[in-house]
Design an enzyme around this catalytic site. Structure first.
Site, mmCIF file in Angstrom:
data_model
loop_
_atom_site.group_PDB
_atom_site.id
_atom_site.type_symbol
_atom_site.label_atom_id
_atom_site.label_comp_id
_atom_site.label_asym_id
_atom_site.label_seq_id
_atom_site.Cartn_x
_atom_site.Cartn_y
_atom_site.Cartn_z
ATOM 1 N N LYS A 177 -36.987 20.744 -7.087
ATOM 2 C CA LYS A 177 -36.056 20.190 -7.793
ATOM 3 C C LYS A 177 -36.390 20.325 -9.204
ATOM 4 O O LYS A 177 -35.475 20.395 -10.057
ATOM 5 C CB LYS A 177 -36.200 18.593 -7.358
ATOM 6 C CG LYS A 177 -35.245 17.461 -8.103
ATOM 7 C CD LYS A 177 -36.351 16.640 -9.017
ATOM 8 C CE LYS A 177 -37.499 15.859 -8.089
ATOM 9 N NZ LYS A 177 -38.475 15.276 -9.043
ATOM 10 N N LYS B 226 -41.075 16.357 -19.448
ATOM 11 C CA LYS B 226 -41.730 16.613 -18.113
ATOM 12 C C LYS B 226 -41.032 17.820 -17.388
ATOM 13 O O LYS B 226 -41.855 18.574 -16.522
ATOM 14 C CB LYS B 226 -41.329 15.355 -17.293
ATOM 15 C CG LYS B 226 -41.733 15.381 -15.819
ATOM 16 C CD LYS B 226 -43.254 15.459 -15.627
ATOM 17 C CE LYS B 226 -43.443 15.590 -14.027
ATOM 18 N NZ LYS B 226 -44.991 16.297 -13.786
ATOM 19 N N THR C 253 -39.575 11.848 -11.848
ATOM 20 C CA THR C 253 -39.139 13.152 -12.503
ATOM 21 C C THR C 253 -37.579 13.265 -12.593
ATOM 22 O O THR C 253 -37.120 13.602 -11.219
ATOM 23 C CB THR C 253 -39.915 14.081 -12.223
ATOM 24 O OG1 THR C 253 -41.350 13.928 -12.298
ATOM 25 C CG2 THR C 253 -39.466 15.525 -12.923
HETATM 26 N N1 LIG Z 1 -46.547 13.768 -6.011
HETATM 27 C C1 LIG Z 1 -46.728 14.295 -7.305
HETATM 28 O O1 LIG Z 1 -47.978 14.981 -7.464
HETATM 29 C C2 LIG Z 1 -46.107 14.072 -8.403
HETATM 30 C C3 LIG Z 1 -44.653 13.439 -8.217
HETATM 31 N N2 LIG Z 1 -44.044 13.282 -9.363
HETATM 32 C C4 LIG Z 1 -42.618 12.664 -9.337
HETATM 33 O O2 LIG Z 1 -42.703 11.503 -9.039
HETATM 34 C C5 LIG Z 1 -41.625 11.107 -8.120
HETATM 35 C C6 LIG Z 1 -42.129 10.471 -6.699
HETATM 36 O O3 LIG Z 1 -42.959 11.748 -6.069
HETATM 37 P P1 LIG Z 1 -43.961 11.451 -4.934
HETATM 38 O O4 LIG Z 1 -44.243 9.860 -4.926
HETATM 39 O O5 LIG Z 1 -44.746 12.427 -4.760
HETATM 40 O O6 LIG Z 1 -42.739 11.586 -3.923
HETATM 41 P P2 LIG Z 1 -42.689 11.100 -2.116
HETATM 42 O O7 LIG Z 1 -41.747 11.906 -1.812
HETATM 43 O O8 LIG Z 1 -43.933 10.984 -1.667
HETATM 44 O O9 LIG Z 1 -42.044 9.463 -2.437
HETATM 45 C C7 LIG Z 1 -40.675 9.368 -2.864
HETATM 46 C C8 LIG Z 1 -40.186 8.101 -2.990
HETATM 47 O O10 LIG Z 1 -38.864 7.792 -3.297
HETATM 48 C C9 LIG Z 1 -38.134 6.843 -2.237
HETATM 49 N N3 LIG Z 1 -36.804 7.218 -2.170
HETATM 50 C C10 LIG Z 1 -36.331 8.550 -1.800
HETATM 51 N N4 LIG Z 1 -35.104 8.552 -1.654
HETATM 52 C C11 LIG Z 1 -34.618 7.104 -1.824
HETATM 53 C C12 LIG Z 1 -33.376 6.745 -1.919
HETATM 54 N N5 LIG Z 1 -32.210 7.222 -1.799
HETATM 55 N N6 LIG Z 1 -33.279 5.546 -2.247
HETATM 56 C C13 LIG Z 1 -34.363 4.514 -2.427
HETATM 57 N N7 LIG Z 1 -35.700 5.081 -2.452
HETATM 58 C C14 LIG Z 1 -35.859 6.486 -2.230
HETATM 59 C C15 LIG Z 1 -38.837 7.092 -1.042
HETATM 60 O O11 LIG Z 1 -38.880 6.102 0.022
HETATM 61 P P3 LIG Z 1 -38.877 6.209 1.438
HETATM 62 O O12 LIG Z 1 -40.210 5.832 1.545
HETATM 63 O O13 LIG Z 1 -38.114 5.125 2.203
HETATM 64 O O14 LIG Z 1 -38.706 7.517 1.918
HETATM 65 C C16 LIG Z 1 -40.260 7.147 -1.671
HETATM 66 O O15 LIG Z 1 -40.737 5.782 -1.911
HETATM 67 C C17 LIG Z 1 -40.715 12.201 -7.962
HETATM 68 O O16 LIG Z 1 -39.867 12.177 -8.957
HETATM 69 C C18 LIG Z 1 -41.737 13.459 -8.214
HETATM 70 O O17 LIG Z 1 -40.992 14.669 -8.648
HETATM 71 C C19 LIG Z 1 -44.623 13.290 -10.786
HETATM 72 C C20 LIG Z 1 -45.748 13.620 -10.872
HETATM 73 C C21 LIG Z 1 -46.469 14.146 -9.911
HETATM 74 O O1 LIG Z 2 -44.683 16.482 -11.187
HETATM 75 C C1 LIG Z 2 -45.899 16.818 -10.531
HETATM 76 C C2 LIG Z 2 -47.066 17.404 -11.399
HETATM 77 C C3 LIG Z 2 -48.325 17.753 -10.445
HETATM 78 C C4 LIG Z 2 -49.216 17.911 -11.372
HETATM 79 O O2 LIG Z 2 -49.196 17.596 -12.774
HETATM 80 O O3 LIG Z 2 -50.391 18.547 -10.968
#
Ligand SMILES: NC(=O)C1=CN([C@@H]2O[C@H](COP(=O)(O)OP(=O)(O)OC[C@H]3O[C@@H](n4cnc5c(N)ncnc54)[C@H](OP(=O)(O)O)[C@@H]3O)[C@@H](O)[C@H]2O)C=CC1
Ligand SMILES: O=CCCC(=O)O
Length: 293
Positions: free
Chosen positions: A238, A170, A95
């Protein structure tokens, strides 16, 4: 189909496991490489860098925390741009804002690659169950080619046209969600302070016109002050920030979203950023000192 996967956080891990479970060959990379180990146990290969993954795979998906991470993985040393070329597709499901997505799209296109943004609605459990809603935009031919992967990851995919439209859609969805979570939290606090049962409030809400899966799933844990992270609060804040910027660009007044953003910021300042975004409830509970002035 062989796919690369960059970013194994809450979402990326669940999504790549799902692809493996459905017979895809998956090559993974994560900034903290040890997070790849569990995926390897389930049959994934590891790429040492984003560039190595792109070199190996025709299609690579990214699921990264925020705009800065999404840009870094593409533009930094050993990044995606070093190996992307004609015939290869890059699908960013993080996102981010439309500007970030457009920068990535232009750079990939200049190298001859194909780009699709494809952020998702749905959280950890829908990711595990292949029930996400995919909001794609960019190169339609790439969208058509990766439908078999989207069919595994999601219950429904939308193709929304030019790059930026997926990111914007989104952010609109998450702006609504963040505002709803704040109103819900205020309702829970108001019920408690008025001497009412919070559980009874949950039961009543669930039977009426404002019933929804989010209140139903998160409410019972919230009233016990439990916030196991499905969607981390720092990411919701964010998204509020990026949605408010989109509102600025389009001169859309969003006082409700702005107030919700303040509550998420307050929750972050209380150290709740890695909790689920429902932890905004803890910030809402704290009396507002400025109201006494
Ligand atoms: N969780 C949710 O319910 C949802 C999340 N999203 C979106 O999806 C994305 C991921 O979310 P989520 O999995 O929850 O987040 P997490 O915080 O669990 O994971 C973040 C990921 O990004 C990596 N990362 C962070 N900074 C860097 C960097 N500078 N360079 C390379 N890799 C980096 C982390 O690596 P490392 O392990 O090394 O820290 C990790 O793999 C976000 O944009 C979020 O807004 C969308 C829908 C639902
Ligand atoms: O970006 C996160 C979405 C979480 C949700 O749809 O429940």
């Amino acid at each position: 189909m062989e796919v690369g996967f960059l970013g194994l956080g809450i979402m990326g891990k669940a999504m790549s496991l799902n692809l493996l479970r459905h017979g895809f060959k998956v090559t993974v990379w994560n900034r903290t490489l040890s997070r790849c180990d569990e995926l390897v146990e389930h049959g994934a290969s590891v790429g040492e860098t984003p560039a190595a993954v792109i070199k190996k795979c025709k299609y690579t998906i990214a699921m990264l925390s925020d705009p800065s991470a999404a840009l870094s993985v593409v533009f930094d040393k050993d990044g995606v741009l070093e190996e992307i070329c004609s015939g290869k597709g890059y699908i960013d499901m993080s996102t981010v804002d439309a500007d970030t997505s457009s920068k990535i799209s232009e750079a990939i296109t200049e190298k001859g690659g194909y780009f699709l943004e494809a952020p998702v609605s749905g959280s950890k459990k829908p990711a595990e169950d292949g029930q996400l809603v995919i909001l794609a935009a960019g190169v339609k031919a790439l969208y058509d080619e990766v439908i078999p992967a989207f069919d595994v990851l999601g219950k429904k995919s939308f193709f929304l046209g030019k790059v930026g439209n997926g990111a914007k859609m989104k952010l609109v969805v998450n702006m609504i969600m963040g505002s709803m979570m704040n109103a819900f939290s205020e309702g829970l606090v108001l019920a408690e302070r008025s001497g009412l049962s919070q559980q009874t409030l949950l039961d009543i809400v669930d039977l009426g016109g404002i019933a929804n899966p989010m209140f139903k799933q998160k409410g019972p844990a919230m009233i016990q002050s439990k916030f196991p992270p499905a969607f981390p609060l720092k990411h919701q804040q964010k998204d509020m920030r990026l949605a408010l910027a989109l509102g600025d660009e389009n001169a859309v007044s969003m006082p409700v979203a702005a107030a919700a953003n303040e509550a998420f910021k307050k929750a972050r300042s209380l150290g709740l950023g890695d909790n689920d975004f429902s932890a905004v409830y803890e910030a809402v509970k704290i009396p507002d000192c400025s109201a006494d002035a």
